[in-house]
Design a protein around this motif. Structure first.
Motif, short mmCIF file in Angstrom:
data_model
loop_
_atom_site.label_atom_id
_atom_site.label_comp_id
_atom_site.label_asym_id
_atom_site.label_seq_id
_atom_site.Cartn_x
_atom_site.Cartn_y
_atom_site.Cartn_z
N VAL A 92 -3.28 0.05 58.98
CA VAL A 92 -2.23 1.07 58.96
C VAL A 92 -0.90 0.38 58.70
N ILE A 93 0.03 1.07 58.01
CA ILE A 93 1.36 0.54 57.78
C ILE A 93 2.20 0.76 59.03
N TYR A 94 2.69 -0.33 59.60
CA TYR A 94 3.62 -0.26 60.72
C TYR A 94 4.96 -0.83 60.28
N ASN A 95 6.04 -0.25 60.79
CA ASN A 95 7.33 -0.88 60.57
C ASN A 95 8.22 -0.69 61.78
N VAL A 96 9.26 -1.51 61.86
CA VAL A 96 10.19 -1.51 62.98
C VAL A 96 11.57 -1.13 62.48
N ASN A 97 12.21 -0.21 63.17
CA ASN A 97 13.64 0.00 63.04
C ASN A 97 14.28 -0.57 64.30
N PHE A 98 15.26 -1.45 64.12
CA PHE A 98 15.90 -2.09 65.25
C PHE A 98 17.41 -2.08 65.01
N ALA A 99 18.17 -1.75 66.05
CA ALA A 99 19.62 -1.68 65.88
C ALA A 99 20.32 -2.00 67.19
N ILE A 100 21.46 -2.64 67.08
CA ILE A 100 22.34 -2.92 68.21
C ILE A 100 23.75 -2.44 67.86
N SER A 101 24.28 -1.57 68.71
CA SER A 101 25.69 -1.18 68.63
C SER A 101 26.42 -2.03 69.67
N ASP A 102 27.15 -3.02 69.20
CA ASP A 102 27.86 -3.95 70.09
C ASP A 102 29.24 -3.35 70.36
N LEU A 103 29.36 -2.66 71.51
CA LEU A 103 30.59 -1.95 71.81
C LEU A 103 31.70 -2.90 72.21
N THR A 104 31.38 -4.11 72.64
CA THR A 104 32.39 -5.10 72.97
C THR A 104 33.04 -5.64 71.71
N ARG A 105 32.22 -5.95 70.71
CA ARG A 105 32.75 -6.42 69.42
C ARG A 105 33.23 -5.27 68.54
N GLY A 106 32.72 -4.06 68.78
CA GLY A 106 33.02 -2.94 67.91
C GLY A 106 32.25 -3.01 66.60
N THR A 107 31.01 -3.58 66.66
CA THR A 107 30.21 -3.76 65.45
C THR A 107 28.83 -3.14 65.63
N TYR A 108 28.17 -2.91 64.51
CA TYR A 108 26.82 -2.34 64.49
C TYR A 108 25.97 -3.15 63.52
N LYS A 109 24.70 -3.36 63.90
CA LYS A 109 23.75 -4.01 63.01
C LYS A 109 22.40 -3.33 63.16
N GLY A 110 21.76 -3.03 62.03
CA GLY A 110 20.45 -2.38 62.07
C GLY A 110 19.57 -2.86 60.93
N THR A 111 18.25 -2.69 61.11
CA THR A 111 17.30 -3.02 60.05
C THR A 111 16.13 -2.06 60.11
N LYS A 112 15.54 -1.79 58.96
CA LYS A 112 14.29 -1.02 58.87
C LYS A 112 13.34 -1.71 57.91
#
Length: 365
Positions: free
Chosen positions: A85-105
């Motif tokens: 089966v095809i599995y994938n991961v979506n992962f994200a961090i909203s860094d509220l201290t830095r005021g930045t966001y990073k995500g991947t799918k």
């Protein structure tokens, strides 16, 4: 493309990848846990995902605050379950201290379904691991570049999971039905490595597990998970067709003891208070909402504007999923809280035997 499993396994899959039309939507029975925490072989698509709000201090005593998303998506687009089966991961961090966001799918794997004895789930997909049963869950790993990674996060709650709709089965308008439950008041604790710095974190989180074999069609939705200061939680789901007409509205109130009430669709609404246009995809999303519920209304305010999950490699299924603050009045009482809001602007509703062309290309199928 870390986590991509190709080679001999992809060749084997090609022997079975005779594309068939998406089947009609399946009709599900009442959800039973922990059995239904496991993968459903008859589902075209299924997802287990956590969103949450964490705070903590690093070894130097500096305070940090984060929102996070960790989701495993299962897609039986090649109709080869349970062998592959095809599995994938979506992962994200909203860094509220830095005021930045990073995500991947972009973390993909082709692997067999794993069904632990007695129920529950246990996945390792690329750089992310998730497992859980009976309200106790674990997440570890994160971005392949190690910018953010959980050394180990435990998420648990003592009250029952919330079974949405009719004993865990909700309608999707013309798209059919879906199995759906949530753990709405998870207590989180563990370690988050922030660019190599260990931060001991605690907080609250929410788990959704949903599966279906939907009738084919084009649609989208807005979804909210709201965790309030009066120790109640709300799940609100506004499902659209391709013409942006709302075809199904689902809402659940979860009380402090875990008991639930289905909210009448006619008493639920959401109104966008603004918009945000993505510099990555050009999509204009609603952003900031007034949400009406029985007995009052709430304002949902994103804590960062840019919390879009997008990819150049998989240019379908882009969406906005963001940590938000909540305030308002219910039954004459002021409440505050935290939540997550999700906007799916457009999606081809996935059934068994259906997989997006861009994913096939990414996997070399």
């Amino acid at each position: 493309m870390s986590g991509l499993v190709l080679g001999a396994l992809s060749g084997l899959l090609l022997l079975f990848a005779v594309q068939t039309p998406a089947a009609s939507a399946l009709t599900y029975g009442p959800v039973s846990l922990p059995k239904d925490e496991s993968a459903h072989v008859d589902a075209g698509m299924e997802w287990w995902y956590f969103t949450g709000h964490l705070t903590g201090k690093d070894v130097f005593g500096k305070s940090h605050a984060y929102g996070f998303e960790s989701m495993v998506v299962r897609n039986d687009g090649l109709a080869t379950a349970p062998a592959a089966v095809i599995y994938n991961v979506n992962f994200a961090i909203s860094d509220l201290t830095r005021g930045t966001y990073k995500g991947t799918k972009e973390i993909y794997s082709i692997q067999p379904d794993v069904v632990p004895p007695g129920g529950g789930y246990n996945f390792t997909v690329g750089t992310v691991h998730m497992d859980g049963k009976n309200g106790v869950n674990h997440v570890s790993g994160g971005f392949p570049d190690l910018s953010y990674s959980f050394g180990g996060l435990t998420l648990s709650q003592s009250t029952p999971a919330a079974l949405h709709g009719d004993s865990g089965v909700i309608g999707y308008g013309p798209f059919g039905q879906s199995g759906y439950y949530s753990q709405t008041n998870l207590k989180a604790s563990g370690v988050l490595f922030d660019h190599g710095m260990a931060v001991n974190v605690t907080g609250t989180a929410w788990q959704d597990h949903q599966w279906g074999n939907w009738n084919p069609g084009e649609g989208g939705w807005e979804w909210f998970s709201l965790q309030l200061s009066n120790n109640t939680q709300y799940m609100l789901y506004f499902i659209r067709d391709k013409n942006n007409n709302y075809v199904q509205t689902v809402g659940t109130l979860v009380r402090p003891d875990g008991s639930t009430t289905n909210l009448p669709a006619a008493q639920l609404s959401q109104t966008a208070l603004g918009t945000w246009t993505s510099p990555h995809t050009g999509i204009t999303y609603p952003q900031g909402w007034k949400v009406d519920i029985p007995g009052g209304s709430l304002t949902v305010t994103p804590q960062l504007a840019d919390q879009e999950v997008w990819s150049d490699l998989v240019p379908v299924g882009q969406y906005w999923e963001g940590t938000s603050s909540v305030s308002g009045t219910i039954n004459g009482q002021s409440v505050t809280g935290l939540g997550y809001a999700e906007v799916i602007p457009y999606i081809d509703m996935p059934g068994k035997g259906y997989v997006w062309d861009s994913v096939k290309e990414l996997l070399g199928l």
